[in-house]
Scaffold this active site. Sequence first.
Site, PDB file in Angstrom:
ATOM      1  N   ASP A 228      -1.990 -44.317  21.299  1.00  0.00           N
ATOM      2  CA  ASP A 228      -0.546 -44.564  21.319  1.00  0.00           C
ATOM      3  C   ASP A 228      -0.269 -46.036  21.011  1.00  0.00           C
ATOM      4  O   ASP A 228      -0.676 -46.911  21.776  1.00  0.00           O
ATOM      5  CB  ASP A 228      -0.025 -44.197  22.725  1.00  0.00           C
ATOM      6  CG  ASP A 228       1.478 -44.348  22.886  1.00  0.00           C
ATOM      7  OD1 ASP A 228       2.172 -44.632  21.896  1.00  0.00           O
ATOM      8  OD2 ASP A 228       1.950 -44.169  24.029  1.00  0.00           O
TER       9      ASP A 228
ATOM     10  N   ASP B 148       8.430 -41.446  26.400  1.00  0.00           N
ATOM     11  CA  ASP B 148       8.030 -42.676  27.087  1.00  0.00           C
ATOM     12  C   ASP B 148       8.967 -42.982  28.234  1.00  0.00           C
ATOM     13  O   ASP B 148      10.154 -43.261  28.025  1.00  0.00           O
ATOM     14  CB  ASP B 148       8.013 -43.841  26.090  1.00  0.00           C
ATOM     15  CG  ASP B 148       6.812 -43.760  25.167  1.00  0.00           C
ATOM     16  OD1 ASP B 148       5.687 -43.743  25.687  1.00  0.00           O
ATOM     17  OD2 ASP B 148       7.004 -43.700  23.941  1.00  0.00           O
TER      18      ASP B 148
ATOM     19  N   HIS C 170       6.354 -36.754  22.409  1.00  0.00           N
ATOM     20  CA  HIS C 170       5.907 -37.790  23.344  1.00  0.00           C
ATOM     21  C   HIS C 170       7.128 -38.498  23.921  1.00  0.00           C
ATOM     22  O   HIS C 170       7.968 -39.018  23.192  1.00  0.00           O
ATOM     23  CB  HIS C 170       5.006 -38.774  22.589  1.00  0.00           C
ATOM     24  CG  HIS C 170       4.377 -39.824  23.450  1.00  0.00           C
ATOM     25  ND1 HIS C 170       3.271 -39.579  24.239  1.00  0.00           N
ATOM     26  CD2 HIS C 170       4.699 -41.121  23.662  1.00  0.00           C
ATOM     27  CE1 HIS C 170       2.934 -40.683  24.882  1.00  0.00           C
ATOM     28  NE2 HIS C 170       3.788 -41.635  24.564  1.00  0.00           N
TER      29      HIS C 170
ATOM     30  N   HIS D 293       4.745 -39.825  29.250  1.00  0.00           N
ATOM     31  CA  HIS D 293       3.896 -41.006  29.464  1.00  0.00           C
ATOM     32  C   HIS D 293       4.644 -41.933  30.408  1.00  0.00           C
ATOM     33  O   HIS D 293       5.642 -42.534  30.020  1.00  0.00           O
ATOM     34  CB  HIS D 293       3.645 -41.647  28.082  1.00  0.00           C
ATOM     35  CG  HIS D 293       2.909 -42.939  28.124  1.00  0.00           C
ATOM     36  ND1 HIS D 293       2.896 -43.806  27.047  1.00  0.00           N
ATOM     37  CD2 HIS D 293       2.160 -43.527  29.097  1.00  0.00           C
ATOM     38  CE1 HIS D 293       2.166 -44.864  27.351  1.00  0.00           C
ATOM     39  NE2 HIS D 293       1.716 -44.726  28.592  1.00  0.00           N
TER      40      HIS D 293
ATOM     41  N   MET E  98       5.146 -45.084  32.393  1.00  0.00           N
ATOM     42  CA  MET E  98       4.793 -46.500  32.554  1.00  0.00           C
ATOM     43  C   MET E  98       5.580 -47.039  33.735  1.00  0.00           C
ATOM     44  O   MET E  98       6.590 -47.725  33.579  1.00  0.00           O
ATOM     45  CB  MET E  98       5.093 -47.240  31.249  1.00  0.00           C
ATOM     46  CG  MET E  98       4.112 -46.872  30.151  1.00  0.00           C
ATOM     47  SD  MET E  98       4.711 -47.207  28.489  1.00  0.00           S
ATOM     48  CE  MET E  98       5.584 -45.679  28.190  1.00  0.00           C
TER      49      MET E  98
ATOM     50  N   MET F 158      -4.184 -46.809  25.231  1.00  0.00           N
ATOM     51  CA  MET F 158      -3.101 -47.594  24.619  1.00  0.00           C
ATOM     52  C   MET F 158      -3.686 -48.500  23.539  1.00  0.00           C
ATOM     53  O   MET F 158      -4.659 -49.226  23.778  1.00  0.00           O
ATOM     54  CB  MET F 158      -2.391 -48.459  25.671  1.00  0.00           C
ATOM     55  CG  MET F 158      -1.488 -47.706  26.625  1.00  0.00           C
ATOM     56  SD  MET F 158      -0.225 -46.673  25.850  1.00  0.00           S
ATOM     57  CE  MET F 158       0.756 -47.871  24.930  1.00  0.00           C
TER      58      MET F 158
ATOM     59  N   MET G  79       9.752 -45.519  31.036  1.00  0.00           N
ATOM     60  CA  MET G  79       9.455 -46.902  31.437  1.00  0.00           C
ATOM     61  C   MET G  79      10.467 -47.341  32.465  1.00  0.00           C
ATOM     62  O   MET G  79      11.651 -47.056  32.352  1.00  0.00           O
ATOM     63  CB  MET G  79       9.579 -47.849  30.251  1.00  0.00           C
ATOM     64  CG  MET G  79       8.760 -47.470  29.058  1.00  0.00           C
ATOM     65  SD  MET G  79       8.928 -48.717  27.780  1.00  0.00           S
ATOM     66  CE  MET G  79       8.078 -47.914  26.441  1.00  0.00           C
TER      67      MET G  79
ATOM     68  N   SER H 156       6.723 -40.048  18.911  1.00  0.00           N
ATOM     69  CA  SER H 156       7.253 -40.723  20.092  1.00  0.00           C
ATOM     70  C   SER H 156       8.774 -40.776  19.984  1.00  0.00           C
ATOM     71  O   SER H 156       9.327 -41.446  19.112  1.00  0.00           O
ATOM     72  CB  SER H 156       6.696 -42.142  20.197  1.00  0.00           C
ATOM     73  OG  SER H 156       7.393 -42.819  21.222  1.00  0.00           O
TER      74      SER H 156
HETATM   75  C1  DX5 Z   1       4.771 -48.006  23.754  1.00  0.00           C
HETATM   76  C2  DX5 Z   1       4.946 -46.517  23.808  1.00  0.00           C
HETATM   77  C3  DX5 Z   1       4.706 -45.819  22.527  1.00  0.00           C
HETATM   78  C4  DX5 Z   1       5.580 -46.231  21.369  1.00  0.00           C
HETATM   79  C5  DX5 Z   1       4.814 -46.008  20.104  1.00  0.00           C
HETATM   80  O1  DX5 Z   1       4.812 -48.517  25.039  1.00  0.00           O
HETATM   81  O2  DX5 Z   1       4.057 -45.963  24.774  1.00  0.00           O
HETATM   82  O3  DX5 Z   1       4.723 -44.402  22.703  1.00  0.00           O
HETATM   83  O4  DX5 Z   1       6.791 -45.543  21.311  1.00  0.00           O
HETATM   84  O5  DX5 Z   1       5.565 -46.440  19.027  1.00  0.00           O
HETATM   85  P1  DX5 Z   1       4.926 -46.870  17.635  1.00  0.00           P
HETATM   86  O6  DX5 Z   1       4.260 -45.669  17.075  1.00  0.00           O
HETATM   87  O7  DX5 Z   1       6.108 -47.317  16.837  1.00  0.00           O
HETATM   88  O8  DX5 Z   1       3.948 -47.982  17.897  1.00  0.00           O
HETATM   89 ZN    ZN Z   2       3.772 -43.753  24.949  1.00  0.00          ZN
END
Ligand code: DX5
Ligand code: ZN
Length: 232
Positions: free
Chosen positions: A183, A36, A34, A74, A76, A149, A38, A9
């Site tokens: 994740d 993220d 990956h 991903h 969000m 998740m 958001m 990630s």
């Molecule tokens: C959380 C993200 C994850 C996050 C995972 O909302 O979707 O992808 O970066 O990080 P770790 O592996 O540190 O939990």
């Molecule tokens: Zn994620």
Amino acid sequence: MAAAKIAPSMLSSDFSNLATEAQRMLDCGADWLHMDIMVLNFSSSCSHFVPNLTIGAPVIESLRKHTKAYLDCHLMVTNPLDYVEPFGKAGASGFTFHIEAARENWHELIQKIKAKGMKPGVSLKPGTPIEEVYPLVEGENHVDLVLVMTVEPGFGGQKFMPEMMDKVRKLRQKYPSLDIEVDGGLGPSTIDAAASAGANCIVAGSSVFGAPEPAQVISLMRNRVEGVKAAW
Ligand code: DX5
Ligand code: ZN
């Protein structure tokens, strides 16, 4: 049978050196990167999807100029449909939206994601029952991946929720060759729970970026998935 895919990630990377960090992870054996996405979305009710704000399509576009890697995005966000076009143009490979944000329009969303040349995926928060995504996995117009998740979305570095493994087990029983991604809180101490439940795509942020030898963590996780998948 679904192959192991390890997806660091990039939320845990040094954003000021994103292209270098991406290449470092690929050199360490990562299959996917990956990403993220958001958005703090202040709707009329002042509710928001996650309590954090990260990167958007322009960052994907500039990273794409430096790598051919599979960018596993991903999203969000509360209105994923608005992001399909810009993410397709930017060079995203996978586009995973949240079912909580697409209960009304997932059909249209999957079609548009495919039309833009991306692989559709659906994710669900810890409080959402797994049965909600079954219709999206079945039929002609289906997703290629389900992202379960294992923390509340928002931040890296949170604690893995083992109770989410029931969802993974149910999915794997029903869909033997589906890409099932987990994740949140994945690393050497939690990989066995996830892999034995049936997860084959493993997202890991802090456990990989925080390790002195990320390559070792990546290969350990891959071996654990490959080692148990015959038993799914
Ligand atoms: C959380 C993200 C994850 C996050 C995972 O909302 O979707 O992808 O970066 O990080 P770790 O592996 O540190 O939990
Ligand atoms: Zn994620």
